[in-house]
Design an enzyme around this catalytic site. Structure first.
Site, PDB file in Angstrom:
ATOM      1  N   LEU A   1       0.868  -1.182   0.000  1.00  0.00           N
ATOM      2  CA  LEU A   1       0.000   0.000   0.000  1.00  0.00           C
ATOM      3  C   LEU A   1       0.905   1.232   0.000  1.00  0.00           C
ATOM      4  CD1 LEU A   1      -1.860  -2.334   0.841  1.00  0.00           C
ATOM      5  CD2 LEU A   1      -3.023  -0.767   2.377  1.00  0.00           C
ATOM      6  N   LEU A   2       1.156   1.774  -1.175  1.00  0.00           N
ATOM      7  CA  LEU A   2       2.134   2.842  -1.363  1.00  0.00           C
ATOM      8  C   LEU A   2       1.447   4.201  -1.324  1.00  0.00           C
ATOM      9  CD1 LEU A   2       5.217   3.178  -2.026  1.00  0.00           C
ATOM     10  CD2 LEU A   2       4.520   3.401  -4.409  1.00  0.00           C
TER      11      LEU A   2
ATOM     12  N   LYS B   1      -8.897   3.517   7.526  1.00  0.00           N
ATOM     13  CA  LYS B   1      -7.878   2.466   7.376  1.00  0.00           C
ATOM     14  C   LYS B   1      -8.527   1.101   7.136  1.00  0.00           C
ATOM     15  CE  LYS B   1      -4.113   4.877   7.731  1.00  0.00           C
ATOM     16  NZ  LYS B   1      -3.155   4.733   8.827  1.00  0.00           N
TER      17      LYS B   1
ATOM     18  N   GLY C   1       3.390   0.600   5.641  1.00  0.00           N
ATOM     19  CA  GLY C   1       4.526   1.253   6.281  1.00  0.00           C
ATOM     20  C   GLY C   1       4.227   1.730   7.691  1.00  0.00           C
TER      21      GLY C   1
ATOM     22  N   GLN D   1      -2.275   4.176  14.747  1.00  0.00           N
ATOM     23  CA  GLN D   1      -1.259   3.126  14.788  1.00  0.00           C
ATOM     24  C   GLN D   1      -0.920   2.675  16.212  1.00  0.00           C
ATOM     25  OE1 GLN D   1       2.038   4.347  12.273  1.00  0.00           O
ATOM     26  NE2 GLN D   1       0.647   4.854  10.603  1.00  0.00           N
TER      27      GLN D   1
ATOM     28  N   CYS E   1      12.895  22.136 -10.306  1.00  0.00           N
ATOM     29  CA  CYS E   1      13.117  21.398  -9.056  1.00  0.00           C
ATOM     30  C   CYS E   1      14.555  20.906  -9.076  1.00  0.00           C
ATOM     31  CB  CYS E   1      12.130  20.242  -8.899  1.00  0.00           C
ATOM     32  SG  CYS E   1      12.360  18.910 -10.089  1.00  0.00           S
TER      33      CYS E   1
END
EC number: 2.8.1.4
Length: 483
Positions: free
Chosen positions: A185-186, A267, A289, A298, A457
């Protein structure tokens, strides 16, 4: 040129059949990744090592081979091997000195010689001769046979001398896909990128699932982090990037769920959606993560309730890590520059979020949600292969750079974050305005469209992505500034 590659120690202690399988998988992976570098590259599996060789002595080819070997899971270390015809001890000593003398000052060394074939000398004689040669020319070095700073290895095979160069550490871990498939899950932040890398390194084919809470600009940025991780560490195998538009889910939660329960409900909805995506890519586990106690959702109590939303196995490799440890790891693997530019898209923010969610309370809140909506957003997911993203990246890299003249009709848009701008302000003779990249899509339309705009950038990656995005939205007065 030739390189000798050693397998990660965990592979070498496995049974003979498993070691053979892992070694052949790693050999095939290297063949796939190295093939585009040079047509002459040959990769050979030799049980205790893998040999990689190429014709000629092209420095660019050598550099690319080293980078690939350094970033391919399953490799403990590698070293370049220099081959010469066997003549006499003096020539061998000079060969060793040419490659090792500059590295010896202030360090101890051990000279190791192995021979195959018939020779008029033994290994110990050659070790003493070459060792004496090095000691004579480097006064502040010493011999240490038990725990040296440097191991200098020579292999004599019949009439050929093989000098093994300095060892370069690899990633370790296992070759892909010796472990089963997972879905990461990025989000684009530091944590999820590092967690993804951990599973790639461990030999799992790792697909990407992205829950879009921030629009096109957010997705483009996260897509590039996924592409970077795949290209650098796992390009031996095809990987999918699945983007799920989660804005409707967030709206449903904001409208119907009690404020304090929103974070946990969000979540849980993400895990339910990820479970459906995981079945599509045949993943055996979900990877997140999350780190214990980092944010309100969390806590162990909340994580337990969140996991109850699905029967899928949820793996959290960073669960005991400190934030600074995670950021340092992101720097080491190369995801930090992009991750730090992506703002947090929390989706929902509770005034007083619960830290000890009660399952019955959460289930009562979820009963208020649209039961069909989750299936709808998952079915509407955008599925891209990494090859698709690679093609898009090539298009981004094809955007023109402005490297010389800047006209009075030109405005530079600095799209970096405040910290980057403060650390290295842009000094040019034309107008410079500052718009963070994640606000550019919404604010660009408000600018004077009679002017030409150049995006800037530090690395040039984000500016190219944003320029392409603006082009797709019909703005042709924007390009990239590369000083």
């Amino acid at each position: 040129m030739k390189f000798v590659v050693r397998l990660h120690a965990e592979i070498t202690i496995k049974s003979r059949s498993v070691r053979k399988r892992y070694g052949k998988v790693l050999t095939n992976n290297l063949r796939k990744i190295l093939a585009p570098v040079d047509d002459s590259i040959y990769v050979k599996w030799l049980w205790d090592r893998i040999e990689v060789s190429a014709d000629g002595d092209d420095s660019q080819v050598r550099s690319e081979i080293k980078e690939i070997l350094q970033n391919t899971p399953g490799i403990s270390w590698f070293a370049e091997v220099i081959e010469r015809s066997l003549t006499d001890f003096d020539a061998i000593a000079e060969l060793v000195g040419e490659h090792w003398l500059k590295r010896l000052p202030g360090k101890s060394f051990a000279m190791r010689v192995k021979r195959k074939g018939n020779h008029e000398f033994n290994s110990q004689q050659l070790e003493r001769y070459v060792g004496g040669y090095l000691l004579e020319r480097v006064p502040d070095t010493s011999v240490n046979l038990s725990n040296p700073d440097l191991d200098i290895a020579l292999q004599i095979t019949n009439q050929i001398v093989h000098l093994v160069g300095e060892r370069v550490n690899g990633l370790g871990g296992f070759p892909i896909p010796t472990q089963e498939t997972v879905l990461s899950l990025l989000s684009g932040g530091f944590d999820s990128g590092v967690a993804t890398y951990d599973f790639i390194r461990r030999g799992a084919r790792t697909h990407f699932c992205f829950f879009n809470l921030g629009g096109d600009a957010h997705e483009v940025a996260v897509r590039q982090i996924a592409y970077y991780l795949w290209k650098r560490y796992s390009s031996s195998h095809p990987i999918k990037f699945i983007s799920v538009d989660f804005a409707p889910i967030v709206d449903d939660i904001l409208t119907n769920v009690d404020n304090g329960q929103m974070g946990v409900v969000l979540k849980r909805q993400m895990l339910r959606a990820a479970d459906k995506v995981a079945r599509y890519v045949k993943a055996q586990a979900l990877v997140t993560g999350e780190a214990m106690g980092q944010v309100s959702s969390q806590t162990l109590s909340n994580l337990r309730v969140i996991d109850q939303a699905t029967s899928a196995l949820v793996l959290r490799p960073l669960i005991t890590k400190d934030k600074q440890e995670i950021v340092d790891e992101a720097k080491r693997i190369g995801t930090e520059p992009l991750a730090k530019s992506i703002p947090e898209y929390c989706g929902v923010i509770s005034n007083k979020p619960t830290v000890k969610a009660i399952p019955a309370v959460i289930e009562a809140e979820e009963a208020k949600l649209n039961k069909d909506l989750l299936d709808q957003v998952v079915r509407a997911s955008n599925v891209l292969s990494m090859q698709d993203i690679a093609t898009q990246t090539d298009a981004e890299l094809a955007l023109p750079d402005t490297t010389t003249e800047l006209s009075t009709d030109t405005t530079i848009i600095d799209i970096r974050n405040d910290e980057e701008i403060e650390a290295a302000p842009l000094s040019v003779e034309v107008e410079v305005i500052e718009i963070p990249f994640f606000k550019l899509a919404s604010q660009f339309a408000e600018l004077d469209q009679s002017r030409e705009y150049l995006l800037y950038c530090d690395q040039g990656i984000m500016s190219r992505m944003q320029a392409l995005l603006l082009h797709e939205n019909g703005y042709n007065n924007v390009s990239v500034y590369k000083p």
